[in-house]
Design a protein around this motif. Structure first.
Motif, PDB file in Angstrom:
ATOM      1  N   PHE A   1     -12.005  79.926-105.426  1.00 43.40           N
ATOM      2  CA  PHE A   1     -11.623  79.933-104.271  1.00 43.40           C
ATOM      3  C   PHE A   1     -12.146  81.522-103.610  1.00 43.40           C
ATOM      4  O   PHE A   1     -12.896  81.816-103.073  1.00 43.40           O
ATOM      5  N   LEU A   2     -10.889  82.490-104.518  1.00 42.40           N
ATOM      6  CA  LEU A   2     -10.377  84.415-103.935  1.00 42.40           C
ATOM      7  C   LEU A   2     -12.334  84.873-104.564  1.00 42.40           C
ATOM      8  O   LEU A   2     -12.576  85.282-103.604  1.00 42.40           O
ATOM      9  N   TYR A   3     -12.795  84.839-106.002  1.00 40.87           N
ATOM     10  CA  TYR A   3     -13.723  85.241-106.092  1.00 40.87           C
ATOM     11  C   TYR A   3     -15.039  84.626-105.608  1.00 40.87           C
ATOM     12  O   TYR A   3     -15.847  84.562-105.760  1.00 40.87           O
ATOM     13  N   ALA A   4     -14.994  82.934-105.226  1.00 41.18           N
ATOM     14  CA  ALA A   4     -15.827  82.510-104.357  1.00 41.18           C
ATOM     15  C   ALA A   4     -15.849  83.398-103.220  1.00 41.18           C
ATOM     16  O   ALA A   4     -16.961  83.560-103.205  1.00 41.18           O
ATOM     17  N   THR A   5     -15.198  83.881-102.747  1.00 44.41           N
ATOM     18  CA  THR A   5     -14.982  84.045-101.568  1.00 44.41           C
ATOM     19  C   THR A   5     -15.703  85.837-101.371  1.00 44.41           C
ATOM     20  O   THR A   5     -16.090  86.370-100.932  1.00 44.41           O
ATOM     21  N   TRP A   6     -15.460  86.426-102.500  1.00 44.44           N
ATOM     22  CA  TRP A   6     -15.368  88.016-103.079  1.00 44.44           C
ATOM     23  C   TRP A   6     -17.126  87.785-103.062  1.00 44.44           C
ATOM     24  O   TRP A   6     -17.572  88.801-102.766  1.00 44.44           O
ATOM     25  N   LEU A   7     -17.389  86.722-104.048  1.00 45.79           N
ATOM     26  CA  LEU A   7     -19.212  87.137-104.767  1.00 45.79           C
ATOM     27  C   LEU A   7     -20.487  87.108-103.196  1.00 45.79           C
ATOM     28  O   LEU A   7     -21.158  87.487-103.115  1.00 45.79           O
ATOM     29  N   VAL A   8     -19.439  86.171-102.096  1.00 49.76           N
ATOM     30  CA  VAL A   8     -20.238  86.025-100.932  1.00 49.76           C
ATOM     31  C   VAL A   8     -20.104  87.100-100.263  1.00 49.76           C
ATOM     32  O   VAL A   8     -20.584  87.765-100.014  1.00 49.76           O
ATOM     33  N   TYR A   9     -18.960  87.896-100.047  1.00 48.06           N
ATOM     34  CA  TYR A   9     -18.953  89.359 -99.142  1.00 48.06           C
ATOM     35  C   TYR A   9     -19.967  90.110-100.232  1.00 48.06           C
ATOM     36  O   TYR A   9     -21.125  91.249 -99.516  1.00 48.06           O
ATOM     37  N   CYS A  10     -19.728  90.050-101.514  1.00 47.70           N
ATOM     38  CA  CYS A  10     -20.727  91.185-102.164  1.00 47.70           C
ATOM     39  C   CYS A  10     -22.256  90.884-102.090  1.00 47.70           C
ATOM     40  O   CYS A  10     -22.653  91.810-101.955  1.00 47.70           O
ATOM     41  N   TYR A  11     -22.928  89.170-101.462  1.00 44.34           N
ATOM     42  CA  TYR A  11     -24.109  89.625-101.462  1.00 44.34           C
ATOM     43  C   TYR A  11     -24.032  89.997-100.328  1.00 44.34           C
ATOM     44  O   TYR A  11     -25.331  90.764 -99.820  1.00 44.34           O
ATOM     45  N   ARG A  12     -23.296  89.074 -99.072  1.00 45.05           N
ATOM     46  CA  ARG A  12     -23.816  90.266 -97.674  1.00 45.05           C
ATOM     47  C   ARG A  12     -23.421  92.063 -97.145  1.00 45.05           C
ATOM     48  O   ARG A  12     -23.943  91.958 -96.979  1.00 45.05           O
ATOM     49  N   ALA A  13     -22.783  91.724 -98.674  1.00 45.39           N
ATOM     50  CA  ALA A  13     -22.333  93.750 -98.208  1.00 45.39           C
ATOM     51  C   ALA A  13     -23.829  94.613 -98.891  1.00 45.39           C
ATOM     52  O   ALA A  13     -24.048  95.511 -98.475  1.00 45.39           O
ATOM     53  N   ASN A  14     -24.656  94.086 -99.686  1.00 41.49           N
ATOM     54  CA  ASN A  14     -25.205  94.208-101.021  1.00 41.49           C
ATOM     55  C   ASN A  14     -26.528  93.627-100.487  1.00 41.49           C
ATOM     56  O   ASN A  14     -27.495  94.307-101.350  1.00 41.49           O
ATOM     57  N   SER A  15     -26.665  92.645 -99.908  1.00 44.79           N
ATOM     58  CA  SER A  15     -28.448  92.281 -98.977  1.00 44.79           C
ATOM     59  C   SER A  15     -29.332  93.041 -99.485  1.00 44.79           C
ATOM     60  O   SER A  15     -30.679  92.761 -99.250  1.00 44.79           O
ATOM     61  N   ILE A  16     -29.091  94.726 -98.693  1.00 41.67           N
ATOM     62  CA  ILE A  16     -30.443  95.525 -98.512  1.00 41.67           C
ATOM     63  C   ILE A  16     -30.180  97.037 -99.270  1.00 41.67           C
ATOM     64  O   ILE A  16     -30.854  97.858 -98.830  1.00 41.67           O
ATOM     65  N   ASN A  17     -29.140  96.242 -99.800  1.00 39.98           N
ATOM     66  CA  ASN A  17     -29.460  97.639-101.140  1.00 39.98           C
ATOM     67  C   ASN A  17     -30.472  97.262-102.514  1.00 39.98           C
ATOM     68  O   ASN A  17     -29.661  96.825-103.095  1.00 39.98           O
ATOM     69  N   SER A  18     -31.384  98.296-102.461  1.00 38.59           N
ATOM     70  CA  SER A  18     -32.272  98.469-103.694  1.00 38.59           C
ATOM     71  C   SER A  18     -31.658  98.914-105.167  1.00 38.59           C
ATOM     72  O   SER A  18     -32.007  98.516-106.148  1.00 38.59           O
ATOM     73  N   VAL A  19     -30.614  99.559-104.987  1.00 32.29           N
ATOM     74  CA  VAL A  19     -30.611 100.034-105.991  1.00 32.29           C
ATOM     75  C   VAL A  19     -29.304  99.490-107.231  1.00 32.29           C
ATOM     76  O   VAL A  19     -27.768  98.830-106.987  1.00 32.29           O
ATOM     77  N   ILE A  20     -29.988  98.142-108.008  1.00 36.05           N
ATOM     78  CA  ILE A  20     -29.334  97.224-108.837  1.00 36.05           C
ATOM     79  C   ILE A  20     -27.435  97.410-109.174  1.00 36.05           C
ATOM     80  O   ILE A  20     -27.008  96.679-109.032  1.00 36.05           O
ATOM     81  N   TRP A  21     -28.419  98.615-109.398  1.00 37.58           N
ATOM     82  CA  TRP A  21     -27.035  98.928-110.974  1.00 37.58           C
ATOM     83  C   TRP A  21     -25.168  99.517-110.180  1.00 37.58           C
ATOM     84  O   TRP A  21     -24.916  99.960-110.236  1.00 37.58           O
ATOM     85  N   ALA A  22     -25.917 100.040-108.633  1.00 37.62           N
ATOM     86  CA  ALA A  22     -24.664 100.594-107.364  1.00 37.62           C
ATOM     87  C   ALA A  22     -23.814  99.055-107.293  1.00 37.62           C
ATOM     88  O   ALA A  22     -22.271  98.952-107.273  1.00 37.62           O
ATOM     89  N   TYR A  23     -24.539  98.069-107.701  1.00 39.74           N
ATOM     90  CA  TYR A  23     -23.478  96.143-107.314  1.00 39.74           C
ATOM     91  C   TYR A  23     -23.601  95.349-108.633  1.00 39.74           C
ATOM     92  O   TYR A  23     -22.525  94.417-108.018  1.00 39.74           O
ATOM     93  N   VAL A  24     -24.208  95.609-109.544  1.00 41.34           N
ATOM     94  CA  VAL A  24     -24.499  94.752-110.562  1.00 41.34           C
ATOM     95  C   VAL A  24     -23.206  94.147-111.414  1.00 41.34           C
ATOM     96  O   VAL A  24     -23.127  93.003-112.302  1.00 41.34           O
ATOM     97  N   VAL A  25     -22.583  95.556-111.893  1.00 45.10           N
ATOM     98  CA  VAL A  25     -21.561  94.670-112.092  1.00 45.10           C
ATOM     99  C   VAL A  25     -20.335  94.166-111.734  1.00 45.10           C
ATOM    100  O   VAL A  25     -19.447  93.610-112.387  1.00 45.10           O
ATOM    101  N   GLU A  26     -20.072  94.390-110.156  1.00 48.92           N
ATOM    102  CA  GLU A  26     -18.894  94.531-109.557  1.00 48.92           C
ATOM    103  C   GLU A  26     -18.910  92.593-109.681  1.00 48.92           C
ATOM    104  O   GLU A  26     -18.814  91.751-109.751  1.00 48.92           O
ATOM    105  N   VAL A  27     -20.476  92.379-109.796  1.00 49.62           N
ATOM    106  CA  VAL A  27     -21.355  91.566-108.960  1.00 49.62           C
ATOM    107  C   VAL A  27     -21.264  89.861-110.093  1.00 49.62           C
ATOM    108  O   VAL A  27     -20.212  89.060-110.058  1.00 49.62           O
ATOM    109  N   GLY A  28     -20.911  90.607-111.787  1.00 47.79           N
ATOM    110  CA  GLY A  28     -20.823  90.050-112.647  1.00 47.79           C
ATOM    111  C   GLY A  28     -19.844  89.974-113.060  1.00 47.79           C
ATOM    112  O   GLY A  28     -19.492  88.997-113.825  1.00 47.79           O
ATOM    113  N   THR A  29     -18.672  90.990-112.959  1.00 47.16           N
ATOM    114  CA  THR A  29     -17.611  90.953-113.000  1.00 47.16           C
ATOM    115  C   THR A  29     -16.471  89.518-112.291  1.00 47.16           C
ATOM    116  O   THR A  29     -16.227  89.243-112.317  1.00 47.16           O
TER     117      THR A  29
END
Length: 270
Positions: A152-180
């Motif tokens: 549940f901890l990382y499910a919450t983190w995944l939702v946070y990543c989605y919301r924080a980067n929803s308008i970020n067009s630089v994929i490399w800025a967040y793709v590593v964190e999302v994959g992790t």
């Protein structure tokens, strides 16, 4: 020790590669420039995955098996194990507490507050789960609940990543964190398979090695210190689980040969 060193070493070198990518592959405006590191880093991660898969295949060829019983697979009695249980779980809880105190001004402070509280609970659940692994009389429902908390901890983190980067067009800025985050959630999901009586031992070994490496690799990115502590303690958790599972491996039982009955006459043979 060999496997733990490989995982830790792969994560440490991955931190260096990701740091170089952050320093050299982005311009002053935060946009990704053409760079060889956009190829080197994925190739390196793929190589690590193949190496971890090789280790799992090697154990399989040696006819070693991980017990499917939760208590047999994660048995970890001893003072050293006890110390590690408390230190790693405490570090996770401290990470949640630090994040709670330093993220009040964030745009998504409410979600980070939830993430902090769940991280504190995840630290407690890790210590409790690994302690109860040594007690055969532990209630199965309690074990399942404790194993669910880090998922549940990382499910919450995944939702946070989605919301924080929803308008970020630089994929490399967040793709590593999302994959992790996704891989860490899968790793804890595999561990939870044991108390839920649905174990996948070989997949579990691979996933926790790969997730531990990615948790270390992601420390190169900029984020709250509390989130760094959560990732680092998660990597230690995966290393702990991996160590215990390998130590508790058993030699696979040889299949019993069935004795063939020889017919006494032609009628019985027919």
């Amino acid at each position: 020790m060999e496997i733990s060193c490989y995982v830790a070493g792969a994560g440490a070198f991955g931190v260096f590669l990701r740091w170089l990518q952050d320093q050299l592959a982005f311009n002053e405006y935060g946009l990704a420039d053409p760079s060889a590191f956009h190829v080197i880093l994925p190739v390196y991660i793929l190589i690590c995955a193949l190496v971890f898969r090789h280790f799992v295949k090697r154990y399989d060829k040696q006819k070693l098996v991980v017990p499917e019983s939760f208590h047999a697979a994660f048995h970890n009695e001893g003072r050293l194990y006890s110390l590690l249980r408390w230190v790693i779980g405490g570090l996770m809880s401290v990470g949640g507490l630090v994040l709670l105190m330093t993220s009040e001004l964030d745009k998504y402070a409410g979600m980070l507050r939830v993430l902090s509280i769940v991280a504190i609970l995840a630290g407690v659940s890790f210590t409790a789960l690994t302690t109860l692994a040594n007690r055969e009389d532990a209630k199965p429902n309690l074990l399942c609940l404790l194993a669910f908390v880090p998922i549940f901890l990382y499910a919450t983190w995944l939702v946070y990543c989605y919301r924080a980067n929803s308008i970020n067009s630089v994929i490399w800025a967040y793709v590593v964190e999302v994959g992790t985050v996704i891989m860490a959630m899968i790793g804890f999901f595999r561990i939870a398979g044991f108390p839920f009586n649905a174990p996948k031992p070989w997949r579990c070994l691979f996933d926790i090695m790969f997730a531990g490496m990615l948790c270390l690799l992601s420390l190169a990115d900029e984020r709250y210190m509390g989130m760094h502590l959560i990732l680092f303690s998660s990597a230690l958790m995966f290393l702990f689980y991996n160590w215990v599972l390998i130590c508790n491996m058993q030699q696979a039982a040889e299949p019993k040969e069935e004795k063939q009955e020889i017919a006494e006459d032609g009628f019985e043979h027919l």
